[in-house]
Design a protein around this motif. Structure first.
Motif, mmCIF file in Angstrom:
data_model
loop_
_atom_site.group_PDB
_atom_site.id
_atom_site.type_symbol
_atom_site.label_atom_id
_atom_site.label_comp_id
_atom_site.label_asym_id
_atom_site.label_seq_id
_atom_site.Cartn_x
_atom_site.Cartn_y
_atom_site.Cartn_z
ATOM 1 N N GLY A 1 40.987 35.899 38.829
ATOM 2 C CA GLY A 1 41.933 35.650 37.774
ATOM 3 C C GLY A 1 42.805 35.474 37.343
ATOM 4 O O GLY A 1 42.522 36.776 36.639
ATOM 5 N N PRO A 2 44.030 35.071 37.138
ATOM 6 C CA PRO A 2 45.075 35.894 36.257
ATOM 7 C C PRO A 2 44.224 36.138 35.029
ATOM 8 O O PRO A 2 43.357 34.927 34.344
ATOM 9 C CB PRO A 2 45.898 34.956 35.946
ATOM 10 N N GLN B 1 46.669 40.471 37.261
ATOM 11 C CA GLN B 1 45.941 39.560 38.568
ATOM 12 C C GLN B 1 45.670 40.480 39.113
ATOM 13 O O GLN B 1 46.575 41.226 39.991
ATOM 14 C CB GLN B 1 46.421 38.143 38.593
ATOM 15 N N TYR C 1 50.422 37.331 32.386
ATOM 16 C CA TYR C 1 48.988 37.377 32.878
ATOM 17 C C TYR C 1 49.363 39.214 33.816
ATOM 18 O O TYR C 1 50.233 39.118 34.126
ATOM 19 C CB TYR C 1 48.922 36.716 33.705
#
Lengths: 114, 111
Positions: free
Chosen positions: B42-43, B37, B35
């Protein structure tokens, strides 16, 4: 497809007050998670739902935190009463039940407890 | 609980350089996710890996699921300023249904 929706984006409260966060997962995602992310750290699981049932709430501070997903779709996370150390970003995530299904996050709610 | 070791903790690189980061676990994982971020967001899922040895690309990003199933790698080629952010790995162990997260790699790209 629409992403995971969370509200509010920001919340500032005083310690000992209560607060609630709302999450609507991606349509068709049976599994829903609430995470707490403290600045500079990775997300920490608070609770996991499968449809409207709790799968794992072992890391939820149950004396002050509660969560529900009554109809198996959207979910609320509540803190009552809040403490200073609860200041964090609260992230909701969802995924399909299938094994090879990734986790999708919402934008989170940034909580500041003063 | 399961611990994921993610390194490096931070990176400062020149625009155009390549980036490598990795995550290791103490037990076998079935799934590795990467991910990104950005501040206040949010991720966002970059790459998902489900099979040992799997190598998957997403534009300039390439991730690999380690053969031992205990590690994963993310490479970014020819970095650009918008690559700035925090990169997290996440893994799903062979047993259980809880995802575990690394502590993140903060990337700064100097124009």
């Amino acid at each position: 497809e629409a992403g995971v929706a969370q509200s509010p984006r920001y919340k500032i409260i005083e310690k000992r007050q209560s607060v609630a966060f709302w999450c609507n997962p991606i349509s068709g995602h049976a599994t829903l998670y609430w995470y707490q992310q403290i600045l500079g750290q990775g997300p920490k699981l608070l609770i996991q739902f499968q449809n409207n049932g709790v799968v794992d709430d072992s890391q939820l501070p149950k004396d002050r935190f509660s969560a529900e997903r009554l109809k198996g779709v959207d979910s609320t996370l509540k803190i009552q009463p809040a403490k200073l150390e609860d200041s964090a970003v609260y992230l909701c995530a969802s995924r399909r039940t299938a094994a090879n299904s990734p986790l999708h996050f919402g934008n989170g709610t940034r909580l500041t407890v003063t | 609980g399961q611990q994921l070791n993610q390194s490096p903790q931070s990176m400062f690189i020149q625009e155009g350089e390549d980036v490598s980061m990795n995550c290791t676990s103490s037990s076998i994982f079935n799934t590795w996710l990467w991910y990104k971020q950005d501040p206040g967001e949010g991720p966002v899922l970059l790459i998902a890996l489900y099979k040992a040895g799997e190598l998957t690309s997403n534009g300039r990003l390439t991730a690999q699921f380690g053969i031992t199933r205990k590690d994963s790698f993310l490479n970014i080629s020819a970095s650009i300023p918008s690559d700035v952010g925090i990169y997290f790995c996440a893994g799903l162990p062979n047993t259980g249904n809880q995802f575990y997260f690394g502590t993140g790699t903060s990337l700064t790209v100097i124009p």
